[in-house]
Design a protein around this motif. Structure first.
Motif, short mmCIF file in Angstrom:
data_model
loop_
_atom_site.label_atom_id
_atom_site.label_comp_id
_atom_site.label_asym_id
_atom_site.label_seq_id
_atom_site.Cartn_x
_atom_site.Cartn_y
_atom_site.Cartn_z
N LYS A 1 -85.05 -5.13 -32.07
CA LYS A 1 -86.04 -4.01 -32.39
C LYS A 1 -86.02 -4.19 -34.02
CE LYS A 1 -85.67 -1.24 -28.54
NZ LYS A 1 -85.35 0.02 -27.90
N VAL A 2 -84.97 -4.58 -34.77
CA VAL A 2 -85.13 -4.75 -36.03
C VAL A 2 -86.25 -5.64 -36.60
CG1 VAL A 2 -84.02 -5.35 -38.39
CG2 VAL A 2 -82.76 -4.18 -36.68
N PHE A 3 -86.29 -6.83 -35.56
CA PHE A 3 -87.30 -7.96 -35.96
C PHE A 3 -88.50 -7.23 -35.66
CE2 PHE A 3 -83.86 -11.33 -35.33
CZ PHE A 3 -83.82 -11.64 -36.68
N GLY A 4 -88.75 -6.74 -34.37
CA GLY A 4 -89.93 -5.68 -34.26
C GLY A 4 -90.52 -5.15 -35.52
N LEU A 5 -89.64 -4.17 -35.90
CA LEU A 5 -89.77 -3.26 -37.09
C LEU A 5 -90.32 -4.19 -38.38
CD1 LEU A 5 -89.59 -0.87 -38.91
CD2 LEU A 5 -87.23 -1.35 -39.32
N LEU A 6 -89.38 -5.21 -38.57
CA LEU A 6 -89.89 -6.24 -39.88
C LEU A 6 -91.52 -6.78 -39.51
CD1 LEU A 6 -86.63 -7.87 -40.51
CD2 LEU A 6 -87.88 -5.96 -41.65
N GLY A 7 -91.50 -7.26 -38.23
CA GLY A 7 -92.82 -7.85 -37.80
C GLY A 7 -94.03 -7.06 -37.98
#
Ligand SMILES: Nc1ncnc2c1ncn2[C@@H]1O[C@H](COP(=O)(O)OP(=O)(O)O)[C@@H](O)[C@H]1O
Ligand SMILES: [Mg+2]
Lengths: 238, 475, 468
Positions: free
Chosen positions: B226-232
């Protein structure tokens, strides 16, 4: 090296450059004289493809400047009237950057070599450009030309605003470059400097090249007289 | 060219203190907003935990009461609250039906400030009258929350605009463009590289500060996907704005004009398009009037009360399962009430459903049109990621209704069988577990944003021919 | 000099295509917003009237019924929309529009519009207040960011200086050239709104004074922005810098400060959750008299007290129905409990308001926002006022019903039914929102803050232009 044929630029109704044909060979320096608005800068801009010609052609080293702007610029160095560099970078960094982005990687020693050759004092190499005078900036410009091993130098009123000593130094630099076989086109109002550095002199008026001399064939007073006569063309006639 | 641009761009950015300023600003903005989000989530958790604890406590006293009654002792409570009556348990000992926060809830407040996160449905309460809105000062709702989503959706583009509006025009204005343009390079490519490099550095700063802030805030069972989703999302949204800046730099002109144009685009994408879409959604799929719904509801209730006995008879005929073991045939207030409530509820279902269908229509309509503004795409995705979107609360509402239905059913069989509630029945009480929506749609949103950015960049390169003919300095 | 500069600046702006386009866009948006607003306003008020009438008909036609059953059946208080909500929607979208008035319980207004909308609604609405509060300040920035810097950049500045032009008059000219167009566009909006409102049917409470007050408040807000933009422009080295700085002020004042204020206010002075609130109320209720519970300690106490008062020894001997009497006493106790808990909410909000006022130091947006909502009668205070009025009405209704029950039946007679025509006797709920004067006295602190902003920005502008 530099040649134009019937080069014409119209800005709406105004014809800034009118069927201009000239040529500068290797080792020659052509000074274009003319009043403000005569079309000198526009000519240089067309050689650089900063503005596209309305008709006619401009060629650099045999290549059409309009059709191959990037290729022809490989041979050109241009020093505008007020040469601006990156104020946040030092002299040597500016030189490194402008050489670097055109794919010419230079060692530190050759960078200092070029700056030295251009006549910049050693202690200024590592100073930020924001502290430089116009003369100093032009020296960096010349160093860029040297580093590029330029074949063509385009100068737009380079000596305006320079003090006589700086102006003289600049003249000497041009002689040196000419000696290396660089073809130089210089637009100026400075008759004296023109007479001293030029091999050829042209006078422009209303976009046309109205007079052309070999510099050695004419003395400074004669040049001045002809120039003034050309400028007051109509009054002379009447 | 890239190598030199890379080296010197960084030097210039460091010397002009852009990097330092941006790092500080990002740290401040992300830090403050994440802290705010975290605080809200903490409060939410504490509230839910307290409510659950309270249920445990009252359950204890209920068991004690039951025990006393079962052992034949006198109790001091009001007769109708004594938990041997199933309806007393159903009404006075409700469960906490809570919507637990998702791990990324601190990112976006979304609708979390409007809606409540736990309710305690009772058997006699009306489902549709359940108030799902939270008790908040409306001023807070009006102003909204300074959360990470706000920083990303509203402020990040403004930082990008300030950071990139004059990449080319400042060269033009300071005069260094003449020297640059006399070099054998493509200015377009040069501007592109400059902007991509600025994008790169800003991305580095955003990713580091964001990860740092998230680490400090402490995301619980490290939900890194989810953090990667946010960063993406953040990065592709940034790329969109940089692409826009690229186009504006190429085609507009002076620094001031660039800034005004970019700002205009910001107002359009971030402020105007969403509000116009919202207005249109409301006009195309208008919500039926709630005040008129109240009228309708009350009329039906009056009807139902008049027909109470008839309703109860019909009800028991239709639902013999409720009274299967009833031998006493006792009828109390609740027998009537529960039956007519069920009838009213069924009659009102279409009216209540009208709101949901209308809201659904609005939602799917705005989902289809969200690509008209990347700001909407990002905001909605962040809401989804945080589990605070309209859909999440609708999902919760549905689960609450289902739970309160099963709660009621559970006690209906006690009621119509006229059986008493005993201590051992306590363990069989229905329990609620919130199930979050699965799909967040973040990858799709990222793809949409990247596609938008690529189209813009492509546009920048595609219309090359025209300007090359005119020359770079022509205006 | 002032006039000359003004004429020159106006000409310059008008010849700039961007300015013309921006102006047209703002006008267009305003027209759209007003149109949407008028429609919505008519729509909502239509619904309000229908709902109110239907509800009353339901109440009046309850037939024969026990008064306390009727109390449980309850009635609704509906909140009307006020004419100036057309200009500023305020918090209307976030508060409920109907309050259920029943026995034993004070309910909150329910069904806020925002709860029935998608997440898009949180971006804001295309309403006149959105344009007045956010977009016109942006327009001011666009018009004025380069007022002084452009003179410096074009070199006309030194020329002007050498002409011996007075700084003050020069600055005044520039100020006027920003002020007049903004004044014109705002005046136009308010004039059109006023005409529209006074031509609507049943507009009832619309008053030109309120509209004028609102206009003055917004002009104050714009003057502050004009001053700030000019101060920045006179100090900045380049137009670009002036633009970025002015925008930063806008972002800070209009976007960041309100949100930050809302977060800080909530963190420092939180409301209880709805469930907590209900639990707290319940706890306090239990500590007192429950009208439905004759066996409690409090009931017994009341019993003895009343018996003693009337000098009788059985409840049956009382001249009224003691059940109903107890019901009324219980109602009074419950009302007190609610009064206390709702006052706690009000206190929390008063504390929160202090946070908002504190942050008004960095944001002229905040006092303007609060004043505008207040004058439009769409602010939180008006909502409280409405809710309180509804509560007073609820209490009065309960008394009306309980008294009738007490006087017309005997102790233990729960089967008593009031006449079918009894219900008409209940006065209907009428709510009058606070008058303009009252609103202004309630909001003097916001007025002072706005005034301070005006005075401060003017004096800084004077100082900076003097030493330009
Ligand atoms: N981009 C342009 N657009 C319109 N007119 C131009 C432009 N550039 C130059 N001119 C006009 O062309 C004429 C020649 O200008 P220029 O070549 O700059 O003269 P100079 O000989 O002084 O360098 C002038 O009258 C000038 O006003
Ligand atoms: Mg020139």
């Amino acid at each position: 090296m530099i040649s134009t044929k019937d080069l014409t630029k119209k800005f709406g109704d105004l014809t800034a450059v009118d069927h201009l044909s000239l040529s500068v060979k290797e080792g020659e320096l052509l000074c274009l004289l003319g009043a403000n608005g005569a079309g000198k800068s526009t000519t240089i801009n067309m050689l650089l493809n900063f503005v596209a010609p309305t008709s006619g052609s401009a060629t650099i080293n045999g290549l059409d400047a309009t059709r191959h702007p990037i290729k022809t610029k490989e041979f050109i160095t241009y020093i505008p009237e007020n040469l601006m560099l990156y104020p946040m970078l030092t002299a040597i960094e500016n030189l490194d950057y402008f050489s670097g982005i055109t794919g010419r990687q230079l060692a530190q020693s050759s960078l200092t070599g070029f700056l030295e050759e251009a006549g910049l004092q050693k202690d200024a190499f590592h100073k930020r450009i924001s502290t430089f005078s116009k003369g100093m900036r032009q020296k960096v410009g010349i160093a860029i030309a040297l580093a590029k091993d330029t074949k063509v130098l385009l100068l737009d009123e380079p000596t305006s605003g320079l003090d006589p000593k700086a102006s003289n130094e600049f003249g000497n630099l041009l002689q040196k470059l000419r000696g290396k076989g660089v073809a130089i086109l210089m637009a100026t109002h400075d008759l004296f400097r023109a007479k001293v550095v030029a091999t050829h002199i042209g006078i422009m008026k209303d976009g046309k090249l109205v007079q052309q001399f070999v510099a050695d064939d004419i003395s400074l007073p004669q040049l001045e007289k002809t120039y003034l006569e050309t400028m007051n063309y109509k009054e002379v006639l009447s | 060219m890239l190598r030199y641009n890379f080296i010197y761009e960084l030097r210039i950015l460091l010397r002009s203190r852009w990097i330092q300023l941006l790092s500080l600003l990002l740290l401040l903005l992300f830090g403050f907003s994440a802290f705010n989000g975290k605080e809200k989530v903490e409060k939410r958790k504490v509230d839910i935990a307290a409510a659950k604890q309270e249920v445990l406590d009252t359950d204890q006293s209920m068991l004690k009461l039951l025990d006393s009654v079962e052992r034949g002792m006198a109790v001091s409570a009001s007769p109708w609250t004594i938990p041997t009556s199933p309806m007393a348990v159903a009404n006075y000992y409700p469960r906490v039906v809570a919507m637990d926060p998702q791990p990324m809830a601190f990112v976006s407040t979304g609708q979390a400030d409007i809606f409540t996160h736990y309710v305690k449905p009772t058997a006699t309460g009306d489902d549709f009258a359940l108030n799902f809105t939270e008790m908040t000062s409306p001023v807070q709702l009006l102003f909204g929350s300074f959360d990470l989503a706000f920083v990303i959706v509203y402020l990040l583009p403004l930082l990008i605009i300030a950071f990139s509006y004059n990449v080319l025009s400042s060269e033009k204005e300071s005069g260094s463009l003449r020297l640059l343009a006399s070099q054998p390079i493509s200015i377009r490519k040069w501007v592109f590289q400059k902007l991509i490099l600025r994008f790169f550095w800003l991305s580095v700063l955003v990713v580091t500060t964001l990860v740092l802030v998230i680490l400090i805030v402490g995301i619980q069972p490290l939900e890194w996907s989810k953090v990667f989703g946010l960063l993406g999302l953040a990065l592709s949204y940034m790329l969109f704005w940089f692409s826009l800046a690229f186009l504006v730099n190429l085609y507009v002109g002076s620094s001031a004009k660039n800034a005004v144009s970019l700002l205009g685009l910001w107002v359009v994408f971030v402020l105007l398009v969403p509000s116009v879409l919202n207005q249109l959604a409301g006009t195309l799929y208008p919500m039926p009037s709630r005040t008129l719904m109240i009228n309708e509801m009350r009329e039906r209730k009056v009807e139902a009360t008049k027909r109470q006995d008839e309703i109860l008879d019909n009800f028991l005929r239709d639902h013999p399962e409720y009274a299967i073991n009833d031998s006493t045939q006792t009828r109390s207030f609740y027998h009537n009430y529960m039956a007519s409530q069920k009838v009213v509820k069924e009659e009102l279902a279409p009216i209540v459903n009208a709101y949901e269908t209308q809201l659904k229509k609005q939602q799917s309509w705005s989902r289809q049109l969200q690509w008209t503004s990347p700001a909407i795409v990002v905001q909605e995705s962040l809401n989804n990621l945080s589990g605070t979107s309209t859909a999440d609360y609708e999902n919760y509402r549905r689960q609450v209704i289902a739970f309160s239905e099963s709660w009621r059913e559970h006690f209906m069989s006690f009621l119509y069988n006229n059986t008493l509630f005993k201590s051992e029945d306590h363990t069989n009480l229905p329990q609620f577990q919130y199930h979050a929506l699965g799909q967040s749609g973040v990858p799709k949103a990222i793809l949409i944003l990247l596609a938008m950015a690529l189209v813009l960049l492509g546009l920048g390169f595609a219309v090359q021919g025209a300007t090359r003919q005119k020359g770079i300095l022509a205006d | 000099m002032i006039i000359k500069t003004f004429v020159k600046e106006t000409k310059e702006s008008w010849r700039d295509g961007r300015v013309r386009i921006a102006f047209l866009i703002v006008l267009l948006l305003l027209a759209m917003a007003v149109w949407v607003g008028v429609r919505q306003y008519q729509n909502v008020n239509e619904q309000y009237r229908t709902a109110k009438n239907t509800e009353r008909i339901l109440w009046d036609n309850q037939g024969e019924k026990n008064p306390h059953s009727a109390a449980h059946y309850g009635t609704y208080a509906f909140k009307p929309k006020y004419p100036l909500s057309l200009v500023d929607q305020g918090v209307d979208k976030y508060v409920g529009t109907s309050i259920f008035l029943e026995a034993h319980k004070r309910n909150e207004a329910q069904f806020s519009a925002a709860a029935d909308q998608t997440g898009l609604a949180r971006f804001g609405d295309l309403t006149p207040d959105f344009i007045l509060l956010f977009i016109i300040p942006l327009l001011i920035i666009l018009l004025g960011y380069n007022s002084f810097t452009k003179e410096r950049e074009m070199g006309t500045y030194t020329l002007l200086k050498s002409q011996g032009a007075s700084n003050w008059k020069w600055a005044m000219g520039k100020w006027m050239s920003l002020f007049i167009p903004i004044f014109a566009i705002t005046a136009l909006l308010f004039l059109i709104t006023g005409i529209l409102l006074s031509n609507l049917k049943d507009f009832g409470v619309f008053k030109w004074q309120s509209l004028l007050t609102m206009f003055v408040i917004y002009m104050g807000y714009y003057i502050i922005f004009i001053n700030i933009v000019l101060i920045i422009s006179s100090r900045a080295k380049k137009s670009g810098i002036a633009l970025v700085l002015s925008l930063s002020v806008w972002i800070l004042a209009c976007l960041a400060a309100p949100k930050a204020a809302s977060n800080i206010a909530e963190a420092k002075h939180p409301y209880p959750t709805r469930q907590e609130f209900a639990a707290n109320v319940l706890k306090d209720k239990k500590d007192g008299l429950d009208g439905h519970n004759p066996w409690s300690k409090e009931s017994k106490l009341l019993e003895q007290q009343v018996l003693a008062e009337h000098g009788v020894d059985s409840l049956h001997q009382l001249p009224f129905n003691f059940d109903a009497y107890r019901m009324q006493k219980g109602e009074e106790h419950e009302a007190e409990v609610y009064f206390k808990h709702y006052n706690y909410l009000k206190d929390q909000f008063a504390q929160q308001s202090k946070v908002y006022k504190g942050l008004a130091i960095i944001s002229p947006y905040l006092p303007t926002r609060f004043l505008s909502m207040a004058v439009a009668q769409t602010d939180y205070a008006t909502h409280w006022d409405f809710a309180d009025a509804a509560e007073d009405y609820r209490i009065a209704t309960q008394k009306f019903l309980n008294d009738h029950f007490a006087e017309n039946s005997n102790y233990g007679d729960w089967s008593y039914q009031a006449d079918a025509n009894f219900w008409v006797g209940l006065p209907s709920f009428e709510y009058d929102p606070p008058e303009l004067g009252e609103i202004l006295t309630d909001n003097t602190s916001s007025l002072w803050i706005l005034g301070a902003w005006l005075a401060l920005s003017f004096s800084i502008l004077l100082i900076t232009t003097k030493t330009i």
